[in-house]
Design a protein around this motif. Structure first.
Motif, PDB file in Angstrom:
ATOM      1  N   ASN A   1       0.860  -1.193   0.000  1.00 27.61           N
ATOM      2  CA  ASN A   1       0.000   0.000   0.000  1.00 27.61           C
ATOM      3  C   ASN A   1       0.892   1.237   0.000  1.00 27.61           C
ATOM      4  O   ASN A   1       0.703   2.162   0.796  1.00 27.61           O
ATOM      5  N   GLU A   2       1.876   1.227  -0.928  1.00 23.37           N
ATOM      6  CA  GLU A   2       2.946   2.221  -0.904  1.00 23.37           C
ATOM      7  C   GLU A   2       2.470   3.655  -1.092  1.00 23.37           C
ATOM      8  O   GLU A   2       3.143   4.596  -0.686  1.00 23.37           O
ATOM      9  N   GLY A   3       1.326   3.832  -1.724  1.00 26.57           N
ATOM     10  CA  GLY A   3       0.836   5.187  -1.961  1.00 26.57           C
ATOM     11  C   GLY A   3       0.039   5.777  -0.816  1.00 26.57           C
ATOM     12  O   GLY A   3      -0.396   6.926  -0.892  1.00 26.57           O
ATOM     13  N   ASN A   4      -0.171   5.014   0.259  1.00 29.44           N
ATOM     14  CA  ASN A   4      -0.973   5.504   1.381  1.00 29.44           C
ATOM     15  C   ASN A   4      -0.331   6.741   1.992  1.00 29.44           C
ATOM     16  O   ASN A   4       0.798   6.676   2.486  1.00 29.44           O
ATOM     17  N   PRO A   5      -1.017   7.888   1.963  1.00 28.72           N
ATOM     18  CA  PRO A   5      -0.405   9.126   2.444  1.00 28.72           C
ATOM     19  C   PRO A   5      -0.146   9.139   3.938  1.00 28.72           C
ATOM     20  O   PRO A   5       0.816   9.752   4.402  1.00 28.72           O
ATOM     21  N   THR A   6      -0.993   8.465   4.727  1.00 31.21           N
ATOM     22  CA  THR A   6      -0.799   8.433   6.180  1.00 31.21           C
ATOM     23  C   THR A   6       0.503   7.737   6.544  1.00 31.21           C
ATOM     24  O   THR A   6       1.300   8.249   7.338  1.00 31.21           O
ATOM     25  N   TYR A   7       0.737   6.579   5.946  1.00 32.67           N
ATOM     26  CA  TYR A   7       1.956   5.837   6.250  1.00 32.67           C
ATOM     27  C   TYR A   7       3.184   6.572   5.718  1.00 32.67           C
ATOM     28  O   TYR A   7       4.219   6.649   6.388  1.00 32.67           O
TER      29      TYR A   7
ATOM     30  N   SER B   1       5.077  15.079 -12.424  1.00 33.10           N
ATOM     31  CA  SER B   1       4.614  13.861 -11.774  1.00 33.10           C
ATOM     32  C   SER B   1       4.890  12.631 -12.623  1.00 33.10           C
ATOM     33  O   SER B   1       4.728  12.654 -13.842  1.00 33.10           O
ATOM     34  N   LEU B   2       5.323  11.569 -11.961  1.00 36.31           N
ATOM     35  CA  LEU B   2       5.492  10.266 -12.600  1.00 36.31           C
ATOM     36  C   LEU B   2       4.474   9.269 -12.073  1.00 36.31           C
ATOM     37  O   LEU B   2       4.670   8.062 -12.154  1.00 36.31           O
ATOM     38  N   GLN B   3       3.374   9.769 -11.542  1.00 33.73           N
ATOM     39  CA  GLN B   3       2.345   8.888 -11.031  1.00 33.73           C
ATOM     40  C   GLN B   3       1.601   8.204 -12.174  1.00 33.73           C
ATOM     41  O   GLN B   3       1.593   8.670 -13.311  1.00 33.73           O
ATOM     42  N   SER B   4       0.955   7.114 -11.837  1.00 33.25           N
ATOM     43  CA  SER B   4       0.272   6.289 -12.832  1.00 33.25           C
ATOM     44  C   SER B   4      -0.708   7.097 -13.676  1.00 33.25           C
ATOM     45  O   SER B   4      -0.775   6.935 -14.902  1.00 33.25           O
ATOM     46  N   LYS B   5      -1.472   7.974 -13.043  1.00 32.33           N
ATOM     47  CA  LYS B   5      -2.497   8.733 -13.756  1.00 32.33           C
ATOM     48  C   LYS B   5      -1.907   9.718 -14.762  1.00 32.33           C
ATOM     49  O   LYS B   5      -2.620  10.196 -15.656  1.00 32.33           O
TER      50      LYS B   5
ATOM     51  N   ARG C   1       5.286  -3.766 -17.235  1.00 31.63           N
ATOM     52  CA  ARG C   1       4.628  -4.936 -17.822  1.00 31.63           C
ATOM     53  C   ARG C   1       5.297  -6.227 -17.349  1.00 31.63           C
ATOM     54  O   ARG C   1       4.634  -7.172 -16.924  1.00 31.63           O
ATOM     55  N   ASP C   2       6.615  -6.256 -17.433  1.00 28.50           N
ATOM     56  CA  ASP C   2       7.352  -7.480 -17.117  1.00 28.50           C
ATOM     57  C   ASP C   2       7.236  -7.856 -15.643  1.00 28.50           C
ATOM     58  O   ASP C   2       7.209  -9.040 -15.287  1.00 28.50           O
ATOM     59  N   ASN C   3       7.197  -6.855 -14.781  1.00 27.18           N
ATOM     60  CA  ASN C   3       7.119  -7.116 -13.343  1.00 27.18           C
ATOM     61  C   ASN C   3       5.677  -7.187 -12.828  1.00 27.18           C
ATOM     62  O   ASN C   3       5.450  -7.411 -11.641  1.00 27.18           O
ATOM     63  N   LYS C   4       4.719  -6.953 -13.761  1.00 28.02           N
ATOM     64  CA  LYS C   4       3.292  -7.020 -13.422  1.00 28.02           C
ATOM     65  C   LYS C   4       2.938  -6.107 -12.243  1.00 28.02           C
ATOM     66  O   LYS C   4       2.252  -6.492 -11.300  1.00 28.02           O
ATOM     67  N   ILE C   5       3.454  -4.875 -12.327  1.00 31.68           N
ATOM     68  CA  ILE C   5       3.175  -3.857 -11.311  1.00 31.68           C
ATOM     69  C   ILE C   5       2.731  -2.576 -12.002  1.00 31.68           C
ATOM     70  O   ILE C   5       2.807  -2.460 -13.228  1.00 31.68           O
ATOM     71  N   SER C   6       2.260  -1.629 -11.214  1.00 36.92           N
ATOM     72  CA  SER C   6       1.816  -0.334 -11.738  1.00 36.92           C
ATOM     73  C   SER C   6       2.683   0.779 -11.165  1.00 36.92           C
ATOM     74  O   SER C   6       3.269   0.618 -10.079  1.00 36.92           O
ATOM     75  N   PRO C   7       2.784   1.906 -11.863  1.00 35.16           N
ATOM     76  CA  PRO C   7       3.550   3.036 -11.330  1.00 35.16           C
ATOM     77  C   PRO C   7       2.995   3.516  -9.996  1.00 35.16           C
ATOM     78  O   PRO C   7       1.825   3.306  -9.679  1.00 35.16           O
ATOM     79  N   PHE C   8       3.839   4.172  -9.245  1.00 34.66           N
ATOM     80  CA  PHE C   8       3.480   4.702  -7.933  1.00 34.66           C
ATOM     81  C   PHE C   8       2.287   5.656  -8.035  1.00 34.66           C
ATOM     82  O   PHE C   8       2.193   6.439  -8.968  1.00 34.66           O
TER      83      PHE C   8
END
Length: 230
Positions: free
Chosen positions: A32-38, A73-77, A101-108
C-alpha cells in the motif's frame, strides 16, 4: 488494528519513538505504498530534515527551482504506458513501460495532498524509485532492492533507507535470497552505496522530457559507473 494515534509523533519525540513509528509505518505500507498516512509518518519520523535539505539544494539550480515550481509527476495517472511502450527499444520510455509490464506492477500512485516543497520532494523520491531500477541496473529481487536503498542512501542521505537496509540485511543473513552469500551481499551493498555517493543528484532531473533518450545515455549522465569492491 492500528489507529492514527499510533502513527502520530509527539512534540520532541525521542529517537526510540521515531524508530517505533517508522517501523510500524514501514510494516503497514507494504503493498500500500501510496498511502499518504503511512508515507507521511515515515517522513516525519526520519526524513523531514533530509527532505528540507534536499529542497535547499534544488533551490540552488535553475532546473531544481523549476521543478519545485512546476512539480512534475510520474504517477500512474500521468503516464501513458501504451504510448511509451511504442517508443523505440532502448529508449527510457520503452524500457520504463516494459519494466512495469514485465514485473506485473503499476507506477506509484498516492492521494497525498502536496502542500509544500518538502511534500513534493518526498513524493518525487518515491515515484522515481522504479526509474532508478532501470538506470542503475539493480534488480527487483531482495538483493537488488537493498542495493537500490544503499544507492539512495549514498546519493540523497535518506534515513529511511538505513532502516530498510538494516531490516533487509538481518533477513538476508537469516535466510539468504537468490543464492547470494553474506560476503557477496555486503560487497554489493557497499559498492552501491559508494556508487550513489559518487553520482550526481538525480532529483532535479526531468525524466518526463527524456522518454525518447536511450537508457544507456541517461545511465552515463546520471549514474556513476558500477565498481567492484573487495
Amino acid at each position: 488494528m492500528i489507529d492514527a494515534q499510533t502513527l502520530t509523533l509527539p512534540e520532541n519525540a525521542s529517537l526510540f519513538t521515531r524508530l517505533r513509528v517508522a517501523l510500524t509505518a514501514l510494516k503497514l505500507v507494504r503493498g500500500n505504498e501510496g498511502n499518504p498516512t503511512y508515507g507521511q509518518a515515515i517522513q516525519a519520523s526520519l526524513d523531514l530534515n533530509v527532505y528540507a535539505s534536499l529542497v535547499q539544494r534544488l533551490q540552488l539550480t535553475e532546473d531544481g527551482r523549476r521543478m519545485l515550481s512546476e512539480r512534475p509527476s510520474l504517477q500512474s495517472k500521468d503516464l501513458d504506458l501504451d504510448a511509451l511502450e511504442r517508443l523505440p527499444e532502448g529508449t527510457l520510455g520503452h524500457a520504463y513501460a516494459r519494466y512495469f509490464r514485465d514485473n506485473k506492477i503499476s507506477p506509484f500512485e498516492t492521494t497525498l495532498e502536496i502542500k509544500n516543497d518538502v511534500d513534493f520532494i518526498s513524493k518525487r523520491y518515491r515515484e522515481t524509485h522504479d526509474v532508478l531500477h532501470l538506470l542503475t541496473g539493480y534488480g527487483t529481487d531482495v538483493v537488488g532492492e537493498m542495493e537500490l536503498q544503499a544507492y539512495a542512501l549514498g546519493n540523497l542521505g535518506i534515513r529511511t533507507a538505513v532502516l530498510i537496509l538494516l531490516i533487509g540485511t538481518l533477513g538476508q543473513f537469516k535466510e539468504p535470497q537468490s543464492g547470494v552469500g553474506r560476503s557477496e551481499y555486503l560487497r554489493r551493498v557497499k559498492a552501491a552505496h559508494h556508487r550513489g555517493r559518487a553520482a550526481p543528484l538525480f532529483l532535479d532531473f526531468w525524466f518526463e522530457h527524456h522518454w525518447e533518450t536511450p537508457v544507456a545515455t541517461l545511465r552515463e549522465r546520471l549514474c556513476a559507473p558500477a565498481r567492484q569492491l573487495n
